[in-house]
Structures are given as C-alpha cells and as structure tokens.
Scaffold this motif. Structure first.
Motif, PDB file in Angstrom:
ATOM      1  N   GLY A 140      43.327  40.051  38.651  1.00 27.99           N
ATOM      2  CA  GLY A 140      44.059  39.434  37.549  1.00 27.99           C
ATOM      3  C   GLY A 140      45.561  39.598  37.712  1.00 27.99           C
ATOM      4  N   GLY A 141      45.978  40.821  37.976  1.00 30.56           N
ATOM      5  CA  GLY A 141      47.413  41.112  38.107  1.00 30.56           C
ATOM      6  C   GLY A 141      48.029  40.382  39.287  1.00 30.56           C
ATOM      7  N   ILE A 142      47.332  40.425  40.420  1.00 29.10           N
ATOM      8  CA  ILE A 142      47.905  39.810  41.626  1.00 29.10           C
ATOM      9  C   ILE A 142      48.004  38.303  41.460  1.00 29.10           C
ATOM     10  CG2 ILE A 142      47.571  39.437  44.101  1.00 29.10           C
ATOM     11  CD1 ILE A 142      46.114  42.171  44.156  1.00 29.10           C
ATOM     12  N   SER A 143      46.928  37.701  40.972  1.00 31.50           N
ATOM     13  CA  SER A 143      46.949  36.241  40.800  1.00 31.50           C
ATOM     14  C   SER A 143      48.018  35.830  39.802  1.00 31.50           C
ATOM     15  CB  SER A 143      45.583  35.738  40.332  1.00 31.50           C
ATOM     16  OG  SER A 143      44.616  36.050  41.290  1.00 31.50           O
ATOM     17  N   ALA A 144      48.154  36.619  38.732  1.00 29.68           N
ATOM     18  CA  ALA A 144      49.181  36.295  37.738  1.00 29.68           C
ATOM     19  C   ALA A 144      50.568  36.371  38.370  1.00 29.68           C
ATOM     20  CB  ALA A 144      49.084  37.255  36.558  1.00 29.68           C
ATOM     21  N   ALA A 145      50.785  37.393  39.196  1.00 28.37           N
ATOM     22  CA  ALA A 145      52.099  37.543  39.841  1.00 28.37           C
ATOM     23  C   ALA A 145      52.389  36.348  40.735  1.00 28.37           C
ATOM     24  CB  ALA A 145      52.153  38.845  40.640  1.00 28.37           C
ATOM     25  N   VAL A 146      51.370  35.895  41.483  1.00 33.41           N
ATOM     26  CA  VAL A 146      51.552  34.739  42.365  1.00 33.41           C
ATOM     27  C   VAL A 146      51.874  33.490  41.543  1.00 33.41           C
ATOM     28  CG1 VAL A 146      50.367  33.147  43.938  1.00 33.41           C
ATOM     29  CG2 VAL A 146      50.105  35.620  44.226  1.00 33.41           C
ATOM     30  N   LEU A 147      51.101  33.303  40.488  1.00 31.79           N
ATOM     31  CA  LEU A 147      51.278  32.103  39.668  1.00 31.79           C
ATOM     32  C   LEU A 147      52.675  32.047  39.050  1.00 31.79           C
ATOM     33  CD1 LEU A 147      49.752  29.641  38.310  1.00 31.79           C
ATOM     34  CD2 LEU A 147      49.487  31.153  36.333  1.00 31.79           C
ATOM     35  N   PHE A 148      53.059  33.149  38.399  1.00 25.92           N
ATOM     36  CA  PHE A 148      54.346  33.141  37.695  1.00 25.92           C
ATOM     37  C   PHE A 148      55.509  33.076  38.688  1.00 25.92           C
ATOM     38  CE2 PHE A 148      51.793  35.685  34.423  1.00 25.92           C
ATOM     39  CZ  PHE A 148      51.339  34.518  33.827  1.00 25.92           C
TER      40      PHE A 148
END
Lengths: 149, 117, 344
Positions: B96-104
């Motif tokens: 969750g954290g990694i994907s969110a970081a990539v997205l944002f």
C-alpha cells in the motif's frame, strides 16, 4: 610515502579544528518536536480511520497512504524541502521523508523524459531503502521459518 | 496519553537520526536505509512489537515502522502459506505504502516543476 | 633542454607581450543579486530559469548572454574573437558548449572544476603572448540548481546542509583578453599542481581545496621572489571561511603571513548571516563573477595596483566520491596589474 601519510593526518586535525560543527543540540530539539508532531498527527489519522469502521490493519495502511499523499503534495509545492532544511531528521525519518525522497527525484528529472527521467530516477534515493528493507525482511523470514516459530 | 506517547517516542526516534546526521556525516539516503533495516531486524527479534503497542503511530510512522511492517508481513505470510511467505510477505505488507508513493510521485512529476531552494 | 626565457620558475611564466584585459562582464542569478556585491554585477537575472525549460538550458543562457555582453563591452564584434575558452561543472562541459554553440567561433572547452576561470585566463594569456591570437574571449559558469542536481540531491528533497558546506554561485563571468592597449593586464601565470591531502568530505570543499591554494601561493612566491606584502590583494576562488582559515594556517607554517589583504571570492559574494549560505560561495562562477564584477573595476580605477588572483577547484566526480576517493584539488595563480605608468 610515510611523510605523505603524516601530512594527511596532521591536516585532518587542522580541518577538524577549522570546521564549525553543526548546532547539534538545536537540531535535535527541532527534530524531536517536528518528528514528534508528524507522529502525533499520524496517531490522529489512525484513530480517525479506526473510528470509521476500518480494521486496525487497514487503518494503519490508510494512515501511511495519507501521510505519503500530504508529503507528496508539500514536495510538489516546494514546502517540504523548506521544512526539511530546519527540521532535519524530523522530516527525513518519518514516512513523509520516504515519500519526499520518491517525489523529489521524480519532479527533478522530469526534463529527462517520462521513462528515463521520471520512471528511472523515481527511486534514486528510496530504491536502496526498498532493496535493503526487502532483503532484511527475507532474512527475518528465513530465521522465523527455520527457527523462530 | 496515546498522543503523548506517539509524540515523544516518534520524536526520540527522529533525534537518533539527527545525531547520526550531525555526528557521522551519513547522507539522508543512508539514514533511511539504516532505519528500515533496523526496524525490520528489531521487528524480527520481537523488540519492536512492544514499542508499537506503547507508542502507536510514534513507532509506525518513522521508517523503522516501515521496516517493522516488512518483518511482520513476512511472519504472517509464513504462518499462512509456509516457506513461500519468505519471498512474498514483506512486500505484500508494504504494498500500500509503496504503490501510494509511486502514484503520488508520478502525479507530482506531471504537475510540478523543480524549485530553487 | 634550454628553458624559454618566458619561464621564470618551475611553475611560473612571465609574459613579454602585453596581455590586456579589454573587458569583463558578469551575469548572476537572484541570490547573488541580493548579496553584498549586488550593485557591481552587470546583470542580475531574477528568474533562476532565465526563461528556459531546464536548469541546464538556463546555465547555457547565462553563458551565451554574458559572453555576448563581454564582447560588447570591449567594443568589438564576435567576429574579432579568435578563440573562445570556457568551462563549467556539468558533465561534458554542457553548460559551456551549448552556451556558445551559436557564437560560431573557434572553441576550446576547459574543465578545471571551480578553478576554470584561472585555467581559462592562464591559457588565454599564453595564446595572446604567443602571438596566436589577437583577442580571446574566456569565461566560466555555474548554476546552483544544475550543480545540486548533478552532484547532490534533487532540489525538492528536504536535506540539511552542514555548516562547512558552500553554496554554488549561479552566473557567468567572462573576460576579453587582447593585444590592444588596456589599463589592466595579466603579467604572470603560476600553474598549479594537483594537491590532495586526503579530505573526502564533499560537504567541506574549502578544506579539500585549501592545500592546493597554499601550495600554489608558495610556488608563486618561490618562483618570483615576492611575498604576500607585494600584493594589494590576494584573492582565492571559492574556499569560503573554512578554507581561508586553513590557507592562512598552512602558509604561516611556511613563514608567509597573510593579513586582511587576503580574501576569498566565496566569502565576499554572500552574506552568511542573512543568506543562509554557511561557509560561503563556490562553483566556477564564484571567482569568475566576483573578479569580473567587483575586483576588475577596482583595478581599472587604480584602487588596486597588483593582485594575485587564485581560482581554486575540486576535481572529484560523484562517481569517485562514491568509490571512497579523496578530493584532488588544484589552483591557478594570475598576477593582474594596473600599472600607474605605461611600461610597454
């Protein structure tokens, strides 16, 4: 070459005396309060999500995602680096610092294109964090599987 | 009380980072690596769990908490699926954290330009 | 082998033909334009991107506009320039080459890190004295943002700078040298050797470069038989407060005493109290714009008669630093005079 080594050692001493130290006490106080506040805000988010029917685990993930989002926005607006200059580790160590270290190279290298710029450089700083974090987790897993359970 | 514990434990973890920056000349990239790996190991040997129980977000928001999450994920996955969990557990927990970081970060790069300090 | 009569020592040459500075131009960015020397620069560009799309393009525009300005101030046209010599900090000297791409003159690209202005002035003087050129246009540039991007972290990353770190100057300094009569001339050049006393901290460049500056000064004094008191001003490039202190200490050990007539461009260009620059300014442009904007006019007006100008450079790359190498450094010395009477 002995005299050369001697000269280097002596010069190192001179450099140490001539170089001003970082104001470590002041830096630590600011890092304590800024880092502490970010965590307090995290606690607030955690409680908020838990009070809104999310499981403990989902609330924790949502808390991280929210903090990552806010940090990304502050980075894009150029505010996070200004905070970082004063807060030091207070804004580097929390998950918001991780987010800042992903967003800032993505923005910096956009001129080099979407693939080789944004795509390739996004994890310029945070890549090692993932590499060694994942390796460490597998190490933990190996011990847990063979011994710790 | 909950907030106070999160505040002072989280603050203290950052102070450790600050001392490392000022005393060892470690760059922030190295600090981040150090904290994640430490959190993961501390989680692995069961020391981080009680800290998390006591401090809540004070222990999970700093990057040591990210490391702890990786170790916790691995353990849970091993319990669920066996040896394969060694490979899949860590990233699964942190996804969750990694994907969110990539997205944002991706959207930020579309919308923002680098700024002078 | 017979020594040429122009050589007056192991590292120093003295020119026999006049090498005149016909003009000097300086263009700087917004931060320099708020510093103590703001009123002395020819152009202050308040937009750090200089209307361009990237830091690198911006740096090249600084180069191009300032080079043109220097030629204009010399009252010449670009066609009268026989050679362009310039350099910068970016990989493959991209700042310079793209900056002068449209100028269409014979070009030598130089890399001497932050000592580039000294290297360019040394070689330019030799071209003139040797009779190979009538006019030489030379310069050096740096840009805070392109340097941060290449050497450190992305600009938007929230990092803290240590007290010993310096701030890369944004701008370009350019000089036109010529045989034509002028009031200010370069009379001697002392070429530096690479000196490395093992400093590895890229956040303490002043300390890394100070031994090179001290070594250069001693070589110069030995070759010429002069001492610090024979100069109105000794001016190093970008050592900052930490490096200056170390140079003074290193020279005192050898029996040379530097007084307040010794300063550093990196100390003069910013006000550390209000500008948060820590140990001072750095980058190729630091010595280039400070000399061109502030000290050259003082020579021109006769307020200074003889100075020893020593741009300093740290010759590491991000790769060598990552491989744990120490920082090799260099300094180049130029004697620049503004004689009261015509000597030639």
């Amino acid at each position: 070459m002995k005299t050369n080594e001697e000269a280097k050692r002596k010069y190192e001493e001179m450099v140490k005396n001539a170089s001003p130290n970082s104001p470590i006490l002041k830096n630590c106080v600011i890092a304590f309060f800024s880092g502490g506040l970010i965590c307090t805000f995290g606690q607030f988010l955690l409680n908020f999500y838990q009070n809104n029917q999310f499981s403990a685990e989902d609330a924790a993930t949502l808390t991280s995602v929210t903090l990552i989002f806010i940090s990304s926005v502050l980075t894009a607006l150029g505010i996070y680096p200004k905070l970082g200059k004063h807060c030091g580790a207070g804004t580097i160590v929390p998950i918001t610092g991780f987010s800042n270290s992903v967003t800032s190279p993505a923005i910096e290298f956009k001129k080099e294109g979407m693939v080789l710029g944004v795509g390739a450089k996004m994890f310029l700083v945070a890549g090692p964090v993932l590499v060694y974090g994942i390796l460490a987790s597998m190490l933990v897993g190996v011990f847990y599987y063979f011994g710790g359970r | 009380m909950e907030y106070w514990n999160a505040f002072w434990v989280g603050g203290l973890i950052c102070v450790i980072g600050q001392i490392l920056i000022d005393k060892t000349k470690l760059t922030s990239a190295r600090i981040l690596v150090l904290f994640v790996v430490s959190g993961c190991i501390l989680g692995g040997i069961g020391i981080y769990e009680p800290i998390k129980e006591y401090a809540g977000a004070g222990a999970t928001v700093p990057l040591t908490g990210f490391g702890y999450l990786l170790s916790k994920g691995v353990k849970e996955e091993i319990d669920a699926v066996g040896a394969l969990g060694i490979l899949t557990g860590g990233l699964k927990a942190a996804a969750g954290g990694i994907s969110a970081a990539v997205l944002f970060a991706f959207f930020a790069s579309l919308l923002a330009n680098p700024k002078e300090k | 082998m017979e020594q040429s009569s122009k050589r007056i020592g192991k590292q120093t040459v003295r020119f026999q033909n006049p090498v005149n500075i016909l003009s000097a131009a300086s263009t700087v960015g917004p931060k320099e334009g708020e510093g103590p020397l703001k009123e002395y620069f020819d152009q202050v560009i308040t937009d750090i991107l200089y209307g361009q799309k990237s830091w690198e393009k911006a740096e090249s525009r600084f180069v191009e506009e300032n080079m043109k300005l220097a030629v204009k101030k010399a009252g010449m046209s670009m066609e009268q320039v026989d050679y362009i010599l310039c350099g910068d900090l970016l990989n493959q000297c991209a700042g310079s080459t793209f900056g002068i791409r449209a100028l269409n003159r014979p070009f030598f690209g130089l890399f001497g890190a932050c000592s580039t202005m000294g290297e360019a002035m040394s070689l330019g003087s030799m071209l003139i004295d040797g009779g190979f050129a009538q006019n030489v246009l030379l310069g050096a540039s740096s840009h805070f943002c392109s340097a941060e991007k290449q050497f450190r972290f992305p600009l938007d990353m929230g990092t803290q700078r240590p007290q010993t770190s310096t701030w890369t100057v944004t701008g370009d300094g350019a000089v036109v040298l010529g045989r034509k009569k002028g009031a200010v001339r370069i009379t001697e050049v002392t070429t530096g050797k690479i000196v490395d006393l093992g400093v590895t901290d890229a956040n303490n460049m002043g300390a890394a470069m100070a031994p090179a500056a001290a070594d250069l000064m001693m070589a110069h004094f030995r070759d010429t038989g002069r001492g610090p008191k024979d100069y109105d001003l000794i001016l190093t490039g970008d050592l900052g407060t930490v490096g200056r202190e170390l140079v003074v200490e290193l020279l005192a050990k050898e029996g040379y005493y530097l007084d307040q007539r010794y300063t550093d461009c990196g100390i003069e260009i910013y006000d550390p109290k209000t500008q948060d620059t820590h140990a001072g300014g750095s980058g190729c442009a630091c010595s280039a714009v400070t000399f061109c904007g502030y000290y050259y006019p003082m020579l021109l007006k006769g307020k200074l008669r003889r100075i020893l100008f020593i741009p300093t450079g740290a010759l590491m790359s991000p790769t060598t630093s990552q491989q744990g190498e120490s920082i090799p450094s260099i300094a180049h010395g130029l004697v620049i005079e503004s004689p009261e009477k015509e000597e030639y």
